[in-house]
Design a protein around this motif. Structure first.
Motif, PDB file in Angstrom:
ATOM      1  N   PHE A  48       0.849  -1.183   0.000  1.00 57.50           N
ATOM      2  CA  PHE A  48       0.000   0.000   0.000  1.00 57.50           C
ATOM      3  C   PHE A  48       0.888   1.238   0.000  1.00 57.50           C
ATOM      4  O   PHE A  48       2.026   1.189   0.455  1.00 57.50           O
ATOM      5  N   ALA A  49       0.350   2.336  -0.475  1.00 55.50           N
ATOM      6  CA  ALA A  49       1.004   3.637  -0.359  1.00 55.50           C
ATOM      7  C   ALA A  49       0.114   4.524   0.512  1.00 55.50           C
ATOM      8  O   ALA A  49      -1.103   4.508   0.386  1.00 55.50           O
ATOM      9  N   LEU A  50       0.760   5.281   1.404  1.00 51.72           N
ATOM     10  CA  LEU A  50       0.027   6.189   2.282  1.00 51.72           C
ATOM     11  C   LEU A  50       0.853   7.452   2.431  1.00 51.72           C
ATOM     12  O   LEU A  50       2.050   7.385   2.724  1.00 51.72           O
TER      13      LEU A  50
ATOM     14  N   SER B 249       2.085 -10.553   4.391  1.00 53.68           N
ATOM     15  CA  SER B 249       2.314  -9.369   5.221  1.00 53.68           C
ATOM     16  C   SER B 249       1.882  -8.128   4.456  1.00 53.68           C
ATOM     17  O   SER B 249       1.915  -8.099   3.228  1.00 53.68           O
ATOM     18  N   ALA B 250       1.513  -7.108   5.202  1.00 55.65           N
ATOM     19  CA  ALA B 250       1.213  -5.805   4.601  1.00 55.65           C
ATOM     20  C   ALA B 250       2.490  -4.972   4.607  1.00 55.65           C
ATOM     21  O   ALA B 250       3.231  -4.969   5.586  1.00 55.65           O
ATOM     22  N   ARG B 251       2.759  -4.305   3.512  1.00 52.67           N
ATOM     23  CA  ARG B 251       3.879  -3.362   3.429  1.00 52.67           C
ATOM     24  C   ARG B 251       3.312  -2.013   3.019  1.00 52.67           C
ATOM     25  O   ARG B 251       2.595  -1.915   2.027  1.00 52.67           O
ATOM     26  N   PHE B 252       3.648  -0.987   3.785  1.00 56.94           N
ATOM     27  CA  PHE B 252       3.200   0.374   3.514  1.00 56.94           C
ATOM     28  C   PHE B 252       4.382   1.234   3.129  1.00 56.94           C
ATOM     29  O   PHE B 252       5.384   1.280   3.848  1.00 56.94           O
ATOM     30  N   TYR B 253       4.279   1.894   1.986  1.00 60.04           N
ATOM     31  CA  TYR B 253       5.233   2.913   1.565  1.00 60.04           C
ATOM     32  C   TYR B 253       4.618   4.237   1.985  1.00 60.04           C
ATOM     33  O   TYR B 253       3.523   4.574   1.530  1.00 60.04           O
TER      34      TYR B 253
ATOM     35  N   TYR C  68       9.578   7.282   3.278  1.00 61.06           N
ATOM     36  CA  TYR C  68      10.282   8.137   2.329  1.00 61.06           C
ATOM     37  C   TYR C  68      10.245   9.566   2.811  1.00 61.06           C
ATOM     38  O   TYR C  68       9.188  10.096   3.115  1.00 61.06           O
ATOM     39  N   LYS C  69      11.422  10.180   2.875  1.00 60.97           N
ATOM     40  CA  LYS C  69      11.538  11.595   3.216  1.00 60.97           C
ATOM     41  C   LYS C  69      11.842  12.329   1.911  1.00 60.97           C
ATOM     42  O   LYS C  69      12.824  12.034   1.247  1.00 60.97           O
TER      43      LYS C  69
ATOM     44  N   LEU D  80       4.265   6.866  -4.768  1.00 58.55           N
ATOM     45  CA  LEU D  80       4.658   5.730  -3.927  1.00 58.55           C
ATOM     46  C   LEU D  80       3.932   4.454  -4.325  1.00 58.55           C
ATOM     47  O   LEU D  80       4.459   3.363  -4.144  1.00 58.55           O
ATOM     48  N   ARG D  81       2.738   4.581  -4.865  1.00 55.52           N
ATOM     49  CA  ARG D  81       1.964   3.391  -5.217  1.00 55.52           C
ATOM     50  C   ARG D  81       2.647   2.538  -6.278  1.00 55.52           C
ATOM     51  O   ARG D  81       2.318   1.370  -6.451  1.00 55.52           O
ATOM     52  N   PHE D  82       3.621   3.114  -6.995  1.00 58.20           N
ATOM     53  CA  PHE D  82       4.313   2.362  -8.037  1.00 58.20           C
ATOM     54  C   PHE D  82       5.555   1.618  -7.524  1.00 58.20           C
ATOM     55  O   PHE D  82       6.081   0.769  -8.221  1.00 58.20           O
ATOM     56  N   LEU D  83       6.018   1.938  -6.334  1.00 54.63           N
ATOM     57  CA  LEU D  83       7.227   1.302  -5.812  1.00 54.63           C
ATOM     58  C   LEU D  83       7.134  -0.216  -5.683  1.00 54.63           C
ATOM     59  O   LEU D  83       8.110  -0.914  -5.931  1.00 54.63           O
TER      60      LEU D  83
END
Length: 105
Positions: free
Chosen positions: A31-33, A60-64, A86-87, A97-100
């Motif tokens: 996911f991207a948030l 597992s869930a991974r959040f970018y 990500y900073k 981020l959704r494309f990472l």
């Protein structure tokens, strides 16, 4: 199980993979948030809870994330999610981020 990674906005996204102690790869739902809108934060937290229930223990869930409060990141981690932070100074970066996850192994 909980992973918290930091990354600066790179020219090419870093690749992260997770392998269990027994050598088995986990499957990811990513996911991207970005930002602080309550609607999206609530959805992210709900998804973090639902991934293991719906898909099972091998998933597992991974959040970018970008520009997300530390309290939200901590809660995602406490729910067993992986979080890649990500900073960046670029305001539109959060939308990308959704494309990472496409670069994940």
């Amino acid at each position: 199980k909980n992973v918290r990674l930091m990354a600066s906005a790179p020219s090419t996204p870093p690749l992260f993979s997770r392998v269990d102690n027994n050598g088995d790869s986990h499957r990811l739902v990513s996911f991207a948030l970005y930002g602080t809108r309550r609607l999206y934060v609530r959805g992210a937290l709900a998804n973090a809870k639902l991934v293991p229930l719906i898909y099972g223990e091998k998933w597992s869930a991974r959040f970018y994330v970008a520009d997300v409060p530390d309290a939200v990141i901590d809660e995602l981690c406490s729910l067993g999610s992986q979080v890649v932070i990500y900073k960046t100074e670029e305001p539109a970066a959060g939308m990308l981020l959704r494309f990472l996850p496409a670069g994940d192994p």
